[in-house]
Design a protein around this motif. Structure first.
Motif, PDB file in Angstrom:
ATOM      1  N   PHE A  69       0.834  -1.208   0.000  1.00 25.24           N
ATOM      2  CA  PHE A  69       0.000   0.000   0.000  1.00 25.24           C
ATOM      3  C   PHE A  69       0.863   1.250   0.000  1.00 25.24           C
ATOM      4  N   ASP A  70       0.437   2.229  -0.754  1.00 25.31           N
ATOM      5  CA  ASP A  70       0.933   3.589  -0.571  1.00 25.31           C
ATOM      6  C   ASP A  70       0.234   4.161   0.673  1.00 25.31           C
ATOM      7  N   LEU A  71       0.798   5.194   1.298  1.00 23.60           N
ATOM      8  CA  LEU A  71       0.170   5.755   2.505  1.00 23.60           C
ATOM      9  C   LEU A  71      -0.588   7.062   2.234  1.00 23.60           C
ATOM     10  N   ASP A  72       0.135   8.103   1.804  1.00 22.88           N
ATOM     11  CA  ASP A  72      -0.484   9.426   1.647  1.00 22.88           C
ATOM     12  C   ASP A  72      -1.468   9.451   0.490  1.00 22.88           C
ATOM     13  N   HIS A  73      -2.665   9.949   0.746  1.00 24.44           N
ATOM     14  CA  HIS A  73      -3.745  10.072  -0.239  1.00 24.44           C
ATOM     15  C   HIS A  73      -4.365   8.721  -0.603  1.00 24.44           C
ATOM     16  N   THR A  74      -3.767   7.620  -0.163  1.00 21.58           N
ATOM     17  CA  THR A  74      -4.359   6.311  -0.435  1.00 21.58           C
ATOM     18  C   THR A  74      -5.059   5.800   0.826  1.00 21.58           C
ATOM     19  N   LEU A  75      -4.385   5.893   1.982  1.00 20.50           N
ATOM     20  CA  LEU A  75      -4.978   5.476   3.259  1.00 20.50           C
ATOM     21  C   LEU A  75      -5.142   6.682   4.193  1.00 20.50           C
ATOM     22  N   GLY A 125      -2.207   2.161  -4.984  1.00 19.91           N
ATOM     23  CA  GLY A 125      -1.815   3.549  -4.756  1.00 19.91           C
ATOM     24  C   GLY A 125      -2.586   4.528  -5.604  1.00 19.91           C
ATOM     25  N   ASP A 126      -2.465   5.814  -5.231  1.00 22.06           N
ATOM     26  CA  ASP A 126      -3.244   6.860  -5.892  1.00 22.06           C
ATOM     27  C   ASP A 126      -2.444   7.598  -6.959  1.00 22.06           C
ATOM     28  N   ASN A 127      -1.134   7.301  -7.048  1.00 21.55           N
ATOM     29  CA  ASN A 127      -0.302   8.065  -7.981  1.00 21.55           C
ATOM     30  C   ASN A 127       0.110   7.218  -9.180  1.00 21.55           C
ATOM     31  N   THR A 140       4.323   7.337  -9.560  1.00 20.69           N
ATOM     32  CA  THR A 140       5.151   6.747  -8.512  1.00 20.69           C
ATOM     33  C   THR A 140       4.671   5.354  -8.112  1.00 20.69           C
ATOM     34  N   ASP A 141       3.361   5.205  -7.880  1.00 25.67           N
ATOM     35  CA  ASP A 141       2.842   3.923  -7.401  1.00 25.67           C
ATOM     36  C   ASP A 141       2.624   2.924  -8.534  1.00 25.67           C
ATOM     37  N   ILE A 142       1.870   3.362  -9.530  1.00 28.55           N
ATOM     38  CA  ILE A 142       1.430   2.433 -10.574  1.00 28.55           C
ATOM     39  C   ILE A 142       2.547   2.190 -11.594  1.00 28.55           C
TER      40      ILE A 142
HETATM   41 MG   LIG Z   1      -0.043   8.709  -2.457  1.00 27.02          MG
END
Ligand SMILES: [Mg+2]
Length: 232
Positions: free
Chosen positions: A11-17, A187-189, A192-194
């Motif tokens: 999991f990503d943290l910021d903006h995701t959780l 993740g939401d980004n 960076t995430d995807i």
């Molecule tokens: Mg994020």
């Protein structure tokens, strides 16, 4: 489509959780009051808007390797206050310090985050993969009551690489004895995430609450975290 059985979830943290925007706004409103910015002619909503724009710009520069993390801390409030005609570098540094210590103590999570983690926790080992500051991310997870759900927290500091580098994902896989094919990154980004997880050959879940149009290859796409319960 048959559901793949994963062995772990990243999991990503910021903006995701952790609801970065709500938590950040809460802290900024309090500091706006503490520093008497209203009395100096700075309207709180305008101040929040300026912060969001400049903070996003600086994080984009950081995410693409153009500035170091310290620059974010040292410059963002000076730039924000300058736009409101306050040129006080020392004050902006103090403001920044207060923001960095107070914002992570806020508890707001993205809708359904807690119930989804409760659902996933018994089924999969969960890991955080984040570019944030190590000590700050730990405070956020503790204040918002989600730290106990996670087996590990991999920060860019720990891994020596930051998302979207595939190395940070490979580091997390290695640390936990996992193969890329056994893990899904949420993740939401998109970059960076995807993009990063895709480069490291992980499956991905793109959390896209604003329904942003894009061309990126994703395994799954969701607009609410609650949808994870039907995927995983
Ligand atoms: Mg994020």
């Amino acid at each position: 489509m048959s559901r793949k059985q994963y062995r772990a979830i990243f999991f990503d943290l910021d903006h995701t959780l952790w609801d970065f925007d709500t938590n950040s706004a809460e802290a900024l409103r309090e500091l706006h009051h503490t520093y008497g910015l209203h009395q100096r002619g700075v309207a709180v909503d305008a101040f929040l808007k300026t912060f969001k724009r400049i903070n996003t710009q600086l994080w984009q520069l950081y995410d693409t390797g153009q500035i170091p993390q310290e620059t974010i801390r040292e410059q963002r409030f000076h730039r924000v206050l300058l736009e409101h005609n306050i040129d006080e570098y020392e004050m902006s540094l103090q403001f920044s310090q207060d923001y960095v210590s107070q914002s992570p103590q806020k508890k707001n999570l993205i809708p359904h985050a807690h119930s989804v983690l409760q659902y996933l926790h018994p089924k999969y080992p969960l890991h955080i993969i984040t570019n944030g500051f190590s000590e700050i991310q730990a405070i956020k997870m503790t204040s918002s009551g989600i730290v106990h759900f996670f087996s590990s927290v991999v920060t860019s500091e720990k891994a020596g690489h930051k998302k979207p580098s595939k190395e940070i994902f490979e580091f997390a896989l290695r640390e936990n004895g996992l193969n890329a094919s056994e893990v899904v990154m949420i993740g939401d980004n998109l970059v960076t995430d995807i993009g990063g997880a895709h480069a490291a050959l992980l499956d991905t879940v793109y959390f896209n609450p604003d329904r942003i149009a894009h061309q990126q290859k994703v395994t799954y796409e969701i607009t609410s975290l609650a949808e994870l319960k039907s995927i995983l």
